[in-house]
Design an enzyme around this catalytic site. Sequence first.
Site, PDB file in Angstrom:
ATOM      1  N   HIS A 156       0.834  -1.227   0.000  1.00 25.40           N
ATOM      2  CA  HIS A 156       0.000   0.000   0.000  1.00 25.40           C
ATOM      3  C   HIS A 156       0.857   1.261   0.000  1.00 25.40           C
ATOM      4  O   HIS A 156       0.426   2.294   0.519  1.00 25.40           O
ATOM      5  CB  HIS A 156      -0.951   0.035   1.205  1.00 25.40           C
ATOM      6  CG  HIS A 156      -1.675  -1.256   1.451  1.00 25.40           C
ATOM      7  ND1 HIS A 156      -2.873  -1.578   0.837  1.00 25.40           N
ATOM      8  CD2 HIS A 156      -1.345  -2.327   2.212  1.00 25.40           C
ATOM      9  CE1 HIS A 156      -3.258  -2.786   1.235  1.00 25.40           C
ATOM     10  NE2 HIS A 156      -2.342  -3.265   2.065  1.00 25.40           N
ATOM     11  N   SER A 277      14.144  22.140 -15.810  1.00 28.49           N
ATOM     12  CA  SER A 277      12.925  22.916 -16.015  1.00 28.49           C
ATOM     13  C   SER A 277      13.304  24.257 -16.630  1.00 28.49           C
ATOM     14  O   SER A 277      14.364  24.808 -16.319  1.00 28.49           O
ATOM     15  CB  SER A 277      12.237  23.134 -14.667  1.00 28.49           C
ATOM     16  OG  SER A 277      11.394  24.273 -14.730  1.00 28.49           O
ATOM     17  N   LYS A 283      15.322  22.281 -10.509  1.00 32.24           N
ATOM     18  CA  LYS A 283      14.709  20.998 -10.862  1.00 32.24           C
ATOM     19  C   LYS A 283      15.616  20.076 -11.661  1.00 32.24           C
ATOM     20  O   LYS A 283      16.370  20.503 -12.526  1.00 32.24           O
ATOM     21  CB  LYS A 283      13.447  21.247 -11.697  1.00 32.24           C
ATOM     22  CG  LYS A 283      12.361  21.936 -10.915  1.00 32.24           C
ATOM     23  CD  LYS A 283      11.504  20.968 -10.166  1.00 32.24           C
ATOM     24  CE  LYS A 283      10.599  20.277 -11.113  1.00 32.24           C
ATOM     25  NZ  LYS A 283       9.205  20.329 -10.781  1.00 32.24           N
ATOM     26  N   GLU A 290       9.384   8.850 -16.802  1.00 28.60           N
ATOM     27  CA  GLU A 290       8.004   9.289 -17.066  1.00 28.60           C
ATOM     28  C   GLU A 290       7.587   8.965 -18.498  1.00 28.60           C
ATOM     29  O   GLU A 290       6.461   8.535 -18.758  1.00 28.60           O
ATOM     30  CB  GLU A 290       7.869  10.797 -16.807  1.00 28.60           C
ATOM     31  CG  GLU A 290       7.945  11.130 -15.320  1.00 28.60           C
ATOM     32  CD  GLU A 290       8.044  12.630 -15.046  1.00 28.60           C
ATOM     33  OE1 GLU A 290       7.843  13.432 -15.963  1.00 28.60           O
ATOM     34  OE2 GLU A 290       8.339  12.980 -13.891  1.00 28.60           O
TER      35      GLU A 290
END
Length: 462
Positions: A156, A277, A283, A290
């Site tokens: 979980h 970024s 970043k 992704e």
Amino acid sequence: MAQLWGGRFTKETDQLVYDFNASISFDKRLFAQDIEGSIAHVVMLEKQGILTCEEKDAIVKGLTSIRSDVEEGKLNISHEYEDIHSFVEANLIDRIGDAGKKLHTGRSRNDQVALDMKLYVRNEVVAVTEELIDLLESLLAVMENNLNTYMPGFTHLQKAQPTTLSHHMGAYFEMFKRDVLRMQDVYKRMNYCPLGSGAFAGTTYPLDRAYSASLLGFEGPTLNSMDSVADRDYVIEFLSALSIVMMHLSRFSEEVIIWNSNEYRFVEIDDAFSTGSSIMPQKKNPDIAELVRGKTGRVYGALVSILTTMKGIPLAYNKDMQEDKEVTFDAIDTVKDCLHLFNGMLKTMKFNTNIMETSAMRGFTNATDAADYLVNRGVPFRDAHGIIGQLVLYCIDKGKAIDELSIEELQAISPVFENDVYEAISLKTCVEKRLTIGAPGQKVMEEVIKMNKEFLNSLGQM
Ligand code: ARG
């Protein structure tokens, strides 16, 4: 417009119809397979006395020269032809004249395209398998180097019990191992040759189908000529196996993204595999992971697309089947890129083993073992569960881990605790006591790694 038919037509094809029908813009990928298949076909025709030796030699020479001219960039696969088969045949006739017109004897584009696609997919099954094996090798290296790297295991997405990085990577090893086995399976089942099935009913020429099958490295000829031209099961099986590969890569990517987040910091993706970024200078984003996760959708899409295309097609060949190519090519390219890039990211990724270990210590991952400690001293499990529950609540309140409590604090909750509890619930003990096969304990992990090395060494030619 350059097409192989037209004799029974009294009008030119409408230009829009021609364009809608043409497949050369994408089936030019099958160029090498088309030549290979045609060479096997004429070699067989000559053996059967259907072509003379001179005709066969002229055709083979013509086909070989077309192949080298295209490979060397001297001949362009022009879109003026309807499909790759027309391009090759028209060029052959241009080069060698009448003998070229005999190439298509005893053959239809239906068995020809069935063969070309099969040869293409068969190569790609091997290419994907090689990428999978490279990934398995990288995983095995991480496994071997991290037998004692303790980390929390999750259920979980909550810290559950301690494990090792070796064990966690081993789970992915098993997934990609099954993917390799699935590829081998696809290969085995598809490896029968449709050439010689004609339009769908075979042919009256005395072809030796077993011979052309053997020339092309097939196990044998397919056994029903109608099925041979109408079958794309192997494309569907391959896309299904590729979808499972992507599902595995996507789950792995999801974990890398979580582990690479500022909150976890279990891993740091190498600069070469991250992006920045345009606005936020701090970043460093896990774009590769992704994208791999994101591209899973288009591979599933290809599978659903062909399943749907095939479901309503009456026997035998129908033009719907031309739709098998673009999505399949795209899915294959996507999966190979994803495997390759993911592997590169994995090989350069830094594992912050100290952070993993601290996280395991701070997450009550030894709570089950603390309960087991009490059970081993006669406390019924359900009572032990309750006692450790209270202990965890107390720890949360004090901001401490169970093994950071003093023996007095522990005994205040249960007098059964003694000084040996600290050793019994240490991360090391918790992991090393788990010695059932498949568990994270070092001894059994070593055994599993040995078996998996043997698996990799046993993989020969398909
Ligand atoms: N371009 C076609 C395909 O990909 C080749 C076979 C055409 N056969 C035919 N009977 N029109 O399926």
